[in-house]
Each structure stands twice: as C-alpha cells, then as structure tokens.
Design a protein around this motif. Sequence first.
Motif, PDB file in Angstrom:
ATOM      1  N   ASN A 196      -9.303 106.069  10.309  1.00  0.00           N
ATOM      2  CA  ASN A 196      -9.379 107.100  11.349  1.00  0.00           C
ATOM      3  C   ASN A 196     -10.687 106.992  12.131  1.00  0.00           C
ATOM      4  O   ASN A 196     -10.708 107.130  13.364  1.00  0.00           O
ATOM      5  CB  ASN A 196      -9.274 108.492  10.718  1.00  0.00           C
ATOM      6  CG  ASN A 196      -7.868 108.817  10.242  1.00  0.00           C
ATOM      7  OD1 ASN A 196      -6.908 108.222  10.716  1.00  0.00           O
ATOM      8  ND2 ASN A 196      -7.746 109.742   9.311  1.00  0.00           N
ATOM      9  N   ARG A 197     -11.771 106.759  11.431  1.00  0.00           N
ATOM     10  CA  ARG A 197     -13.067 106.623  12.088  1.00  0.00           C
ATOM     11  C   ARG A 197     -13.111 105.366  12.950  1.00  0.00           C
ATOM     12  O   ARG A 197     -13.702 105.370  14.036  1.00  0.00           O
ATOM     13  CB  ARG A 197     -14.177 106.611  11.033  1.00  0.00           C
ATOM     14  CG  ARG A 197     -14.343 107.981  10.371  1.00  0.00           C
ATOM     15  CD  ARG A 197     -15.274 107.954   9.176  1.00  0.00           C
ATOM     16  NE  ARG A 197     -15.586 109.323   8.743  1.00  0.00           N
ATOM     17  CZ  ARG A 197     -16.352 109.608   7.691  1.00  0.00           C
ATOM     18  NH1 ARG A 197     -16.875 108.617   6.970  1.00  0.00           N
ATOM     19  NH2 ARG A 197     -16.602 110.859   7.369  1.00  0.00           N
ATOM     20  N   LEU A 198     -12.482 104.311  12.470  1.00  0.00           N
ATOM     21  CA  LEU A 198     -12.370 103.096  13.265  1.00  0.00           C
ATOM     22  C   LEU A 198     -11.633 103.375  14.569  1.00  0.00           C
ATOM     23  O   LEU A 198     -12.069 102.962  15.658  1.00  0.00           O
ATOM     24  CB  LEU A 198     -11.643 102.013  12.465  1.00  0.00           C
ATOM     25  CG  LEU A 198     -11.194 100.772  13.226  1.00  0.00           C
ATOM     26  CD1 LEU A 198     -12.403 100.003  13.756  1.00  0.00           C
ATOM     27  CD2 LEU A 198     -10.337  99.881  12.342  1.00  0.00           C
ATOM     28  N   GLU A 199     -10.521 104.095  14.479  1.00  0.00           N
ATOM     29  CA  GLU A 199      -9.742 104.405  15.674  1.00  0.00           C
ATOM     30  C   GLU A 199     -10.546 105.251  16.655  1.00  0.00           C
ATOM     31  O   GLU A 199     -10.470 105.038  17.874  1.00  0.00           O
ATOM     32  CB  GLU A 199      -8.448 105.112  15.270  1.00  0.00           C
ATOM     33  CG  GLU A 199      -7.474 104.193  14.536  1.00  0.00           C
ATOM     34  CD  GLU A 199      -6.256 104.940  13.995  1.00  0.00           C
ATOM     35  OE1 GLU A 199      -6.293 106.190  13.968  1.00  0.00           O
ATOM     36  OE2 GLU A 199      -5.289 104.273  13.585  1.00  0.00           O
ATOM     37  N   CYS A 200     -11.312 106.205  16.143  1.00  0.00           N
ATOM     38  CA  CYS A 200     -12.140 107.048  17.026  1.00  0.00           C
ATOM     39  C   CYS A 200     -13.183 106.204  17.758  1.00  0.00           C
ATOM     40  O   CYS A 200     -13.359 106.327  18.981  1.00  0.00           O
ATOM     41  CB  CYS A 200     -12.821 108.148  16.219  1.00  0.00           C
ATOM     42  SG  CYS A 200     -11.715 109.457  15.647  1.00  0.00           S
ATOM     43  N   LEU A 201     -13.886 105.353  17.024  1.00  0.00           N
ATOM     44  CA  LEU A 201     -14.932 104.548  17.652  1.00  0.00           C
ATOM     45  C   LEU A 201     -14.359 103.516  18.610  1.00  0.00           C
ATOM     46  O   LEU A 201     -14.919 103.263  19.683  1.00  0.00           O
ATOM     47  CB  LEU A 201     -15.792 103.867  16.577  1.00  0.00           C
ATOM     48  CG  LEU A 201     -16.781 104.788  15.871  1.00  0.00           C
ATOM     49  CD1 LEU A 201     -17.409 104.091  14.674  1.00  0.00           C
ATOM     50  CD2 LEU A 201     -17.863 105.261  16.840  1.00  0.00           C
ATOM     51  N   GLU A 202     -13.239 102.914  18.254  1.00  0.00           N
ATOM     52  CA  GLU A 202     -12.613 101.954  19.164  1.00  0.00           C
ATOM     53  C   GLU A 202     -12.175 102.654  20.445  1.00  0.00           C
ATOM     54  O   GLU A 202     -12.346 102.118  21.551  1.00  0.00           O
ATOM     55  CB  GLU A 202     -11.420 101.281  18.492  1.00  0.00           C
ATOM     56  CG  GLU A 202     -10.548 100.425  19.412  1.00  0.00           C
ATOM     57  CD  GLU A 202     -11.228  99.175  19.949  1.00  0.00           C
ATOM     58  OE1 GLU A 202     -10.613  98.473  20.775  1.00  0.00           O
ATOM     59  OE2 GLU A 202     -12.384  98.888  19.551  1.00  0.00           O
ATOM     60  N   SER A 203     -11.647 103.866  20.329  1.00  0.00           N
ATOM     61  CA  SER A 203     -11.212 104.606  21.506  1.00  0.00           C
ATOM     62  C   SER A 203     -12.405 104.989  22.383  1.00  0.00           C
ATOM     63  O   SER A 203     -12.324 104.916  23.615  1.00  0.00           O
ATOM     64  CB  SER A 203     -10.442 105.861  21.083  1.00  0.00           C
ATOM     65  OG  SER A 203      -9.950 106.554  22.208  1.00  0.00           O
TER      66      SER A 203
END
Length: 220
Positions: A196-203
Amino acid sequence: MTYAPSTAVGKQTAQQLADLTRTLYERGWMPGTSGNLSMRLPDDPDRALITASGRDKGELTARDVVEVDTHTGEAALTGQARPSAETSIHAAVYRVTGARAVIHVHSPYATVIAHRVGAHHAVAMLRLERFELLKGLGLENPAATHLPVFPNWPQVDRIAEDVAAHLTAYAEGPPGLLLADHGITTWGDSLNQARNRLECLESICQLLVLSQSEPHVSRA
C-alpha cells in the motif's frame, strides 16, 4: 536449489511473496528479473524469506525464495539459491526500523523521479507536501515529508550502510526510499502495508512527473 519450507508458516510466507511478485510484475513494476521482495518469518522474526537472484518475476513460485538472517542478510540455510543482490539493503531496513516486510521494485514514475533528483555522491532529500496520499504512509505529520534518494553505488553493501545510517538519523522519515537511476523500496508491518505504501509513493511520483513541476530537493 529451490526452497523447501519445513513448516506451514514458511510455506504460507513463501506463497505470499510469490503471489505479490507476480502481481507487481503484471503491473510492469518488476520487469524481467528486476526487483525483490522479502518478509520476516512470523514464527522466527530473526529470519526472513527473500526472492532469489536472477528469477523471472512473472514466473516466480513459492520455491524461488531464500531464507536469510534479518540482521546480516546472509543465507540462513546451506544449499539454497543465491539471494537477491539487494538483500543487504533489506537487512538494513529490518535492523533499524523493525519492519516485517520490504519491497523493492522498478515502478516507472518513482524510477523517473529517482533519475531526475538522485545524486552520484550524496543523499538527496525530495520534499513531498500537500498530497493527500501522504496520509497512506503512516507519518506522524502527513502534511509533508522528505523522501531520501540514495546514490546507487556499485557496491550494494555500501548502499546498505548509507540506508542504515540515514534511517537511524531520521527515524521519523517516510517508510520508503529511492535509489538514483534505479527504483523504489518501501516497508511496513506486513506485506500488504508495504505494498500500500509503495502504491502511494508511486502515485505521488506519477503526479510529480505529470505536473512537470520542479522537485524541491536538498542534500542530507
């Protein structure tokens, strides 16, 4: 050699890593053999499973992982496949943060930002502010943070030393980092939280690229 878990917990952990690896591959975030995932064994937090080196991430199975020591990153069992080249970075995160899962991928927007702002000989600090998605990182103050971008030294152990030193000095920083010209690493209390944190930072990185705004960068 392939991994043969001796316990049901080990088998379940290995399967979780394989399933998420294939998912991230399908999103285009782990092309070819790039990237690596790891997770502490729930019944032995001093050990973790990490994806083996050189494996095609689109075809990874639960047997394509290696058991390693979370303190040193060294293989915990004899006769295993070679662990990922970035295992020492995972170990650095585990030692300093107490995380239970670590993900490293080459997601496109984070990699573009890492290429744009990364320096060859110093840690760059990318300021992130005002984005609603910062709330997904578990920050004490979600209004703003500084995402570190580390030099991509040829010696991975040197990167791991930089990461450990930085995370020790900036304990309140975000649960993620970039490697110049390379990609992004995130971590969390579970594999799902790290994802989830990966998705937030990538976004957030995607928004920075699309906005074409000049990143606010300082040197640590």
